[in-house]
Design a protein around this motif. Structure first.
Motif, PDB file in Angstrom:
ATOM      1  N   LYS A  81       0.810  -1.228   0.000  1.00 53.22           N
ATOM      2  CA  LYS A  81       0.000   0.000   0.000  1.00 53.22           C
ATOM      3  C   LYS A  81       0.842   1.276   0.000  1.00 53.22           C
ATOM      4  CE  LYS A  81      -3.293  -2.208   3.122  1.00 53.22           C
ATOM      5  NZ  LYS A  81      -3.907  -2.084   4.441  1.00 53.22           N
ATOM      6  N   TYR A  82       2.166   1.154   0.164  1.00 57.08           N
ATOM      7  CA  TYR A  82       2.975   2.346   0.433  1.00 57.08           C
ATOM      8  C   TYR A  82       4.119   2.558  -0.550  1.00 57.08           C
ATOM      9  CZ  TYR A  82       0.356   2.440   4.743  1.00 57.08           C
ATOM     10  OH  TYR A  82      -0.670   2.502   5.659  1.00 57.08           O
ATOM     11  N   ALA A  83       3.905   2.257  -1.816  1.00 56.49           N
ATOM     12  CA  ALA A  83       4.949   2.474  -2.821  1.00 56.49           C
ATOM     13  C   ALA A  83       5.367   3.941  -2.829  1.00 56.49           C
ATOM     14  CB  ALA A  83       4.451   2.059  -4.203  1.00 56.49           C
ATOM     15  N   LEU A  84       6.646   4.193  -2.601  1.00 60.49           N
ATOM     16  CA  LEU A  84       7.268   5.524  -2.562  1.00 60.49           C
ATOM     17  C   LEU A  84       6.676   6.444  -1.489  1.00 60.49           C
ATOM     18  CD1 LEU A  84       7.967   6.155  -6.337  1.00 60.49           C
ATOM     19  CD2 LEU A  84       9.544   5.395  -4.555  1.00 60.49           C
ATOM     20  N   LYS A  85       5.992   5.858  -0.517  1.00 58.44           N
ATOM     21  CA  LYS A  85       5.512   6.612   0.656  1.00 58.44           C
ATOM     22  C   LYS A  85       6.265   6.157   1.906  1.00 58.44           C
ATOM     23  CE  LYS A  85       1.307   8.290  -1.075  1.00 58.44           C
ATOM     24  NZ  LYS A  85       1.838   9.364  -1.851  1.00 58.44           N
ATOM     25  N   ALA A  86       6.630   4.868   1.941  1.00 63.07           N
ATOM     26  CA  ALA A  86       7.431   4.301   3.018  1.00 63.07           C
ATOM     27  C   ALA A  86       8.225   3.142   2.425  1.00 63.07           C
ATOM     28  CB  ALA A  86       6.547   3.813   4.161  1.00 63.07           C
ATOM     29  N   LEU A  87       9.400   2.909   2.993  1.00 62.02           N
ATOM     30  CA  LEU A  87      10.253   1.822   2.542  1.00 62.02           C
ATOM     31  C   LEU A  87      10.251   0.739   3.612  1.00 62.02           C
ATOM     32  CD1 LEU A  87      12.305   0.722   0.490  1.00 62.02           C
ATOM     33  CD2 LEU A  87      14.073   1.947   1.769  1.00 62.02           C
ATOM     34  N   PHE A  88       9.822  -0.463   3.244  1.00 65.52           N
ATOM     35  CA  PHE A  88       9.739  -1.582   4.174  1.00 65.52           C
ATOM     36  C   PHE A  88      10.988  -2.438   4.040  1.00 65.52           C
ATOM     37  CE2 PHE A  88       5.557  -0.021   4.199  1.00 65.52           C
ATOM     38  CZ  PHE A  88       4.869  -0.555   5.274  1.00 65.52           C
ATOM     39  N   VAL A  89      11.656  -2.689   5.164  1.00 65.04           N
ATOM     40  CA  VAL A  89      12.885  -3.467   5.165  1.00 65.04           C
ATOM     41  C   VAL A  89      12.854  -4.474   6.312  1.00 65.04           C
ATOM     42  CG1 VAL A  89      14.199  -1.571   4.132  1.00 65.04           C
ATOM     43  CG2 VAL A  89      14.194  -1.857   6.611  1.00 65.04           C
ATOM     44  N   LYS A  90      13.700  -5.493   6.215  1.00 65.92           N
ATOM     45  CA  LYS A  90      13.769  -6.525   7.241  1.00 65.92           C
ATOM     46  C   LYS A  90      15.219  -6.694   7.682  1.00 65.92           C
ATOM     47  CE  LYS A  90      10.956 -10.122   6.767  1.00 65.92           C
ATOM     48  NZ  LYS A  90       9.937  -9.944   7.763  1.00 65.92           N
ATOM     49  N   VAL A  91      15.402  -6.981   8.974  1.00 64.20           N
ATOM     50  CA  VAL A  91      16.719  -7.282   9.512  1.00 64.20           C
ATOM     51  C   VAL A  91      16.621  -8.610  10.255  1.00 64.20           C
ATOM     52  CG1 VAL A  91      18.511  -6.590  11.139  1.00 64.20           C
ATOM     53  CG2 VAL A  91      17.404  -4.852   9.716  1.00 64.20           C
ATOM     54  N   ASN A  92      17.347  -9.604   9.757  1.00 65.19           N
ATOM     55  CA  ASN A  92      17.386 -10.915  10.387  1.00 65.19           C
ATOM     56  C   ASN A  92      18.343 -10.822  11.577  1.00 65.19           C
ATOM     57  OD1 ASN A  92      18.005 -13.562  11.146  1.00 65.19           O
ATOM     58  ND2 ASN A  92      17.869 -14.331   9.056  1.00 65.19           N
ATOM     59  N   THR A  93      17.792 -10.808  12.791  1.00 61.51           N
ATOM     60  CA  THR A  93      18.603 -10.628  13.992  1.00 61.51           C
ATOM     61  C   THR A  93      19.486 -11.835  14.293  1.00 61.51           C
ATOM     62  OG1 THR A  93      16.800 -11.394  15.417  1.00 61.51           O
ATOM     63  CG2 THR A  93      16.968  -9.016  15.026  1.00 61.51           C
ATOM     64  N   GLU A  94      19.178 -12.969  13.711  1.00 63.93           N
ATOM     65  CA  GLU A  94      20.008 -14.159  13.881  1.00 63.93           C
ATOM     66  C   GLU A  94      21.343 -13.971  13.156  1.00 63.93           C
ATOM     67  OE1 GLU A  94      20.597 -18.079  15.373  1.00 63.93           O
ATOM     68  OE2 GLU A  94      19.051 -16.619  15.799  1.00 63.93           O
ATOM     69  N   ILE A  95      21.281 -13.394  11.968  1.00 69.65           N
ATOM     70  CA  ILE A  95      22.482 -13.150  11.163  1.00 69.65           C
ATOM     71  C   ILE A  95      23.122 -11.820  11.546  1.00 69.65           C
ATOM     72  CG2 ILE A  95      23.327 -12.731   8.814  1.00 69.65           C
ATOM     73  CD1 ILE A  95      21.087 -14.643   7.855  1.00 69.65           C
ATOM     74  N   GLU A  96      22.298 -10.804  11.716  1.00 69.40           N
ATOM     75  CA  GLU A  96      22.787  -9.441  11.978  1.00 69.40           C
ATOM     76  C   GLU A  96      22.721  -9.123  13.477  1.00 69.40           C
ATOM     77  OE1 GLU A  96      24.281  -7.859   9.640  1.00 69.40           O
ATOM     78  OE2 GLU A  96      23.682  -9.252   8.079  1.00 69.40           O
ATOM     79  N   GLN A  97      23.461  -9.896  14.252  1.00 72.54           N
ATOM     80  CA  GLN A  97      23.441  -9.726  15.699  1.00 72.54           C
ATOM     81  C   GLN A  97      24.015  -8.384  16.135  1.00 72.54           C
ATOM     82  OE1 GLN A  97      25.114 -13.215  17.574  1.00 72.54           O
ATOM     83  NE2 GLN A  97      23.738 -14.576  16.457  1.00 72.54           N
ATOM     84  N   THR A  98      24.948  -7.841  15.369  1.00 72.01           N
ATOM     85  CA  THR A  98      25.515  -6.533  15.704  1.00 72.01           C
ATOM     86  C   THR A  98      24.456  -5.444  15.591  1.00 72.01           C
ATOM     87  OG1 THR A  98      27.678  -7.265  14.941  1.00 72.01           O
ATOM     88  CG2 THR A  98      27.358  -4.896  15.149  1.00 72.01           C
TER      89      THR A  98
END
Length: 140
Positions: A81-98
């Motif tokens: 619903k938010y093309a060019l209104k918000a950017l949705f991203v994910k961070v895998n905390t298992e891999i990206e522990q830092t």
């Protein structure tokens, strides 16, 4: 406004409009209207968050987390619903522990909203589509 291409992560400057029928990346030529959440890493996190003039909605998650698995299709659905209104991203905390440590992620899923490179809102726990949409709308 500056938007980050979801395909090549190149920063694009585009005019701010209420809606878009077409917007392509100047670098890779793929559509900037693609709303598929981007998987961020420690190397790409700052680049994407700092260079985005639209709010960045971050899902901190892990593959072993049951509520995270339930949240994934909701996160993907709402992102449409938010093309060019918000950017949705994910961070895998298992891999990206830092990154998880840097942002003091103590429970997952955690949804964090960043504007102008700064965290402005955080919600812990899985959200239904209506609650996630409301959260995004409040922070556009």
């Amino acid at each position: 406004m500056n938007v980050v291409c979801p395909h090549c992560l190149k920063v694009n400057k585009i005019p701010k409009k209420d809606s878009y029928t077409k917007a392509n990346c100047g670098e890779c030529k793929n559509s900037l209207l693609d709303t598929t959440p981007i998987e961020l890493t420690q190397e790409t996190f700052d680049h994407v968050v700092v260079n985005s003039d639209i709010p960045v909605i971050i899902d901190f998650w892990a593959p072993w987390c049951g509520p995270c698995k339930m949240m994934t299709p909701i996160f993907n659905e709402v992102s449409n619903k938010y093309a060019l209104k918000a950017l949705f991203v994910k961070v895998n905390t298992e891999i990206e522990q830092t990154l998880a440590s840097k942002f003091l992620i103590k429970s997952i899923p955690t949804i964090a909203i960043f504007k102008e490179g700064n965290e402005i809102k955080r919600v812990n726990g899985a959200l239904d589509p209506l609650k996630l949409s409301s959260l995004v709308n409040e922070n556009l």
